[in-house]
Motif scaffolding. Structure first.
Motif, PDB file in Angstrom:
ATOM      1  N   PHE A 129      26.208  31.300  15.561  1.00 47.41           N
ATOM      2  CA  PHE A 129      27.449  31.988  15.880  1.00 47.41           C
ATOM      3  C   PHE A 129      28.642  31.137  15.473  1.00 47.41           C
ATOM      4  O   PHE A 129      28.558  29.913  15.428  1.00 47.41           O
ATOM      5  N   SER A 130      29.778  31.789  15.223  1.00 52.81           N
ATOM      6  CA  SER A 130      30.990  31.081  14.802  1.00 52.81           C
ATOM      7  C   SER A 130      31.718  30.443  15.976  1.00 52.81           C
ATOM      8  O   SER A 130      32.657  29.699  15.768  1.00 52.81           O
ATOM      9  N   SER A 131      31.297  30.735  17.195  1.00 60.17           N
ATOM     10  CA  SER A 131      31.958  30.199  18.378  1.00 60.17           C
ATOM     11  C   SER A 131      30.930  29.608  19.336  1.00 60.17           C
ATOM     12  O   SER A 131      29.909  30.232  19.624  1.00 60.17           O
ATOM     13  N   ALA A 132      31.244  28.433  19.845  1.00 55.92           N
ATOM     14  CA  ALA A 132      30.365  27.804  20.839  1.00 55.92           C
ATOM     15  C   ALA A 132      30.468  28.508  22.191  1.00 55.92           C
ATOM     16  O   ALA A 132      29.634  28.307  23.068  1.00 55.92           O
ATOM     17  N   ALA A 133      31.489  29.356  22.366  1.00 58.12           N
ATOM     18  CA  ALA A 133      31.680  30.064  23.630  1.00 58.12           C
ATOM     19  C   ALA A 133      30.559  31.061  23.909  1.00 58.12           C
ATOM     20  O   ALA A 133      30.361  31.472  25.046  1.00 58.12           O
ATOM     21  N   VAL A 134      29.804  31.439  22.878  1.00 56.12           N
ATOM     22  CA  VAL A 134      28.689  32.368  23.081  1.00 56.12           C
ATOM     23  C   VAL A 134      27.665  31.745  24.011  1.00 56.12           C
ATOM     24  O   VAL A 134      27.117  32.402  24.880  1.00 56.12           O
ATOM     25  N   GLY A 135      27.415  30.468  23.854  1.00 60.91           N
ATOM     26  CA  GLY A 135      26.430  29.794  24.695  1.00 60.91           C
ATOM     27  C   GLY A 135      25.018  30.059  24.210  1.00 60.91           C
ATOM     28  O   GLY A 135      24.790  30.562  23.118  1.00 60.91           O
ATOM     29  N   GLU A 136      24.064  29.735  25.059  1.00 57.69           N
ATOM     30  CA  GLU A 136      22.660  29.925  24.708  1.00 57.69           C
ATOM     31  C   GLU A 136      22.249  31.374  24.920  1.00 57.69           C
ATOM     32  O   GLU A 136      22.509  31.953  25.980  1.00 57.69           O
ATOM     33  N   VAL A 137      21.607  31.950  23.935  1.00 55.74           N
ATOM     34  CA  VAL A 137      21.147  33.338  24.022  1.00 55.74           C
ATOM     35  C   VAL A 137      19.864  33.372  24.838  1.00 55.74           C
ATOM     36  O   VAL A 137      18.908  32.660  24.554  1.00 55.74           O
ATOM     37  N   GLU A 138      19.855  34.204  25.876  1.00 56.77           N
ATOM     38  CA  GLU A 138      18.670  34.344  26.720  1.00 56.77           C
ATOM     39  C   GLU A 138      17.747  35.441  26.205  1.00 56.77           C
ATOM     40  O   GLU A 138      16.536  35.313  26.265  1.00 56.77           O
ATOM     41  N   VAL A 139      18.342  36.542  25.712  1.00 54.30           N
ATOM     42  CA  VAL A 139      17.562  37.675  25.223  1.00 54.30           C
ATOM     43  C   VAL A 139      18.236  38.236  23.973  1.00 54.30           C
ATOM     44  O   VAL A 139      19.446  38.421  23.947  1.00 54.30           O
ATOM     45  N   TYR A 140      17.428  38.504  22.950  1.00 56.72           N
ATOM     46  CA  TYR A 140      17.876  39.151  21.712  1.00 56.72           C
ATOM     47  C   TYR A 140      17.346  40.585  21.743  1.00 56.72           C
ATOM     48  O   TYR A 140      16.153  40.783  21.953  1.00 56.72           O
ATOM     49  N   GLU A 141      18.215  41.568  21.548  1.00 58.12           N
ATOM     50  CA  GLU A 141      17.787  42.965  21.596  1.00 58.12           C
ATOM     51  C   GLU A 141      18.148  43.689  20.307  1.00 58.12           C
ATOM     52  O   GLU A 141      19.200  43.441  19.720  1.00 58.12           O
ATOM     53  N   ILE A 142      17.260  44.604  19.910  1.00 57.58           N
ATOM     54  CA  ILE A 142      17.521  45.526  18.812  1.00 57.58           C
ATOM     55  C   ILE A 142      17.517  46.918  19.419  1.00 57.58           C
ATOM     56  O   ILE A 142      16.551  47.312  20.083  1.00 57.58           O
ATOM     57  N   CYS A 143      18.612  47.650  19.217  1.00 56.03           N
ATOM     58  CA  CYS A 143      18.758  48.991  19.785  1.00 56.03           C
ATOM     59  C   CYS A 143      18.976  50.007  18.667  1.00 56.03           C
ATOM     60  O   CYS A 143      19.244  49.636  17.519  1.00 56.03           O
ATOM     61  N   ASP A 144      18.896  51.293  19.012  1.00 56.91           N
ATOM     62  CA  ASP A 144      19.214  52.317  18.031  1.00 56.91           C
ATOM     63  C   ASP A 144      20.687  52.210  17.650  1.00 56.91           C
ATOM     64  O   ASP A 144      21.426  51.436  18.245  1.00 56.91           O
ATOM     65  N   GLU A 145      21.123  52.969  16.656  1.00 59.28           N
ATOM     66  CA  GLU A 145      22.479  52.799  16.128  1.00 59.28           C
ATOM     67  C   GLU A 145      23.571  53.093  17.140  1.00 59.28           C
ATOM     68  O   GLU A 145      24.675  52.568  17.030  1.00 59.28           O
ATOM     69  N   SER A 146      23.275  53.869  18.180  1.00 59.59           N
ATOM     70  CA  SER A 146      24.285  54.138  19.217  1.00 59.59           C
ATOM     71  C   SER A 146      24.285  53.054  20.293  1.00 59.59           C
ATOM     72  O   SER A 146      25.207  52.970  21.094  1.00 59.59           O
ATOM     73  N   GLY A 147      23.239  52.235  20.342  1.00 54.86           N
ATOM     74  CA  GLY A 147      23.124  51.185  21.350  1.00 54.86           C
ATOM     75  C   GLY A 147      22.558  51.670  22.665  1.00 54.86           C
ATOM     76  O   GLY A 147      22.457  50.910  23.615  1.00 54.86           O
ATOM     77  N   GLY A 148      22.156  52.926  22.725  1.00 55.23           N
ATOM     78  CA  GLY A 148      21.661  53.498  23.973  1.00 55.23           C
ATOM     79  C   GLY A 148      20.192  53.233  24.264  1.00 55.23           C
ATOM     80  O   GLY A 148      19.790  53.113  25.411  1.00 55.23           O
ATOM     81  N   ILE A 149      19.382  53.129  23.238  1.00 55.32           N
ATOM     82  CA  ILE A 149      17.942  52.947  23.419  1.00 55.32           C
ATOM     83  C   ILE A 149      17.527  51.600  22.855  1.00 55.32           C
ATOM     84  O   ILE A 149      17.722  51.325  21.675  1.00 55.32           O
ATOM     85  N   CYS A 150      16.960  50.746  23.695  1.00 53.15           N
ATOM     86  CA  CYS A 150      16.499  49.427  23.269  1.00 53.15           C
ATOM     87  C   CYS A 150      15.139  49.588  22.586  1.00 53.15           C
ATOM     88  O   CYS A 150      14.187  50.076  23.188  1.00 53.15           O
ATOM     89  N   LEU A 151      15.048  49.179  21.319  1.00 52.71           N
ATOM     90  CA  LEU A 151      13.811  49.289  20.550  1.00 52.71           C
ATOM     91  C   LEU A 151      12.948  48.038  20.667  1.00 52.71           C
ATOM     92  O   LEU A 151      11.744  48.094  20.443  1.00 52.71           O
ATOM     93  N   GLY A 152      13.571  46.914  20.995  1.00 50.39           N
ATOM     94  CA  GLY A 152      12.822  45.673  21.125  1.00 50.39           C
ATOM     95  C   GLY A 152      13.659  44.598  21.781  1.00 50.39           C
ATOM     96  O   GLY A 152      14.864  44.523  21.582  1.00 50.39           O
ATOM     97  N   SER A 153      13.010  43.772  22.592  1.00 47.97           N
ATOM     98  CA  SER A 153      13.672  42.682  23.293  1.00 47.97           C
ATOM     99  C   SER A 153      12.874  41.411  23.014  1.00 47.97           C
ATOM    100  O   SER A 153      11.649  41.403  23.165  1.00 47.97           O
TER     101      SER A 153
END
Length: 124
Positions: free
Chosen positions: A65-89
């Motif tokens: 990431f371009s900013s250290a303010a993001v911090g450590e990522v706990e979970v990475y998610e891939i969702c459908d194009e609307s962001g409503g349905i999580c396809l994978g965590s």
């Protein structure tokens, strides 16, 4: 005939780096806070936070990431194009990038951190 074959071969070598992009960068929408809401009493508005750039490298299976303010990522998610349905965590960046590498189309990606959720859109 040999000149024509050489020219085609040369054109393919020049075009190869354009077709095989290893890095993807996408802007993320940082989480909003109460400070982002308008200040009613003063008739002024606070600016929303600046977007954070996310860099995904498919060769090294890394996410940065371009900013250290993001911090450590706990979970990475891939969702459908609307962001409503999580396809994978996914728990690790490598698993997340592997899953993205096997997809095509437009998706919403979400990075859940202790500081909040960062959201972006990727078109593969």
């Amino acid at each position: 005939m040999k000149l024509k074959t050489f020219c085609i071969f040369l054109a393919m070598i020049v075009a190869l780096p354009l077709c095989c992009k290893a890095d993807v960068s996408l802007p993320l929408i940082p989480p909003t806070t109460e400070e982002d809401n308008p200040i009613v009493d003063l008739n002024k508005h606070r600016m929303p936070p600046a977007p954070v750039m996310c860099f995904i490298n498919f060769e090294t299976r890394a996410v940065s990431f371009s900013s250290a303010a993001v911090g450590e990522v706990e979970v990475y998610e891939i969702c459908d194009e609307s962001g409503g349905i999580c396809l994978g965590s996914y728990d690790t960046a490598a698993e997340f990038v592997d899953a993205l590498d096997n997809l095509s189309g437009e998706y919403c990606v979400r990075f859940i951190t202790i500081n909040g959720n960062y959201t972006g859109y990727i078109n593969k």
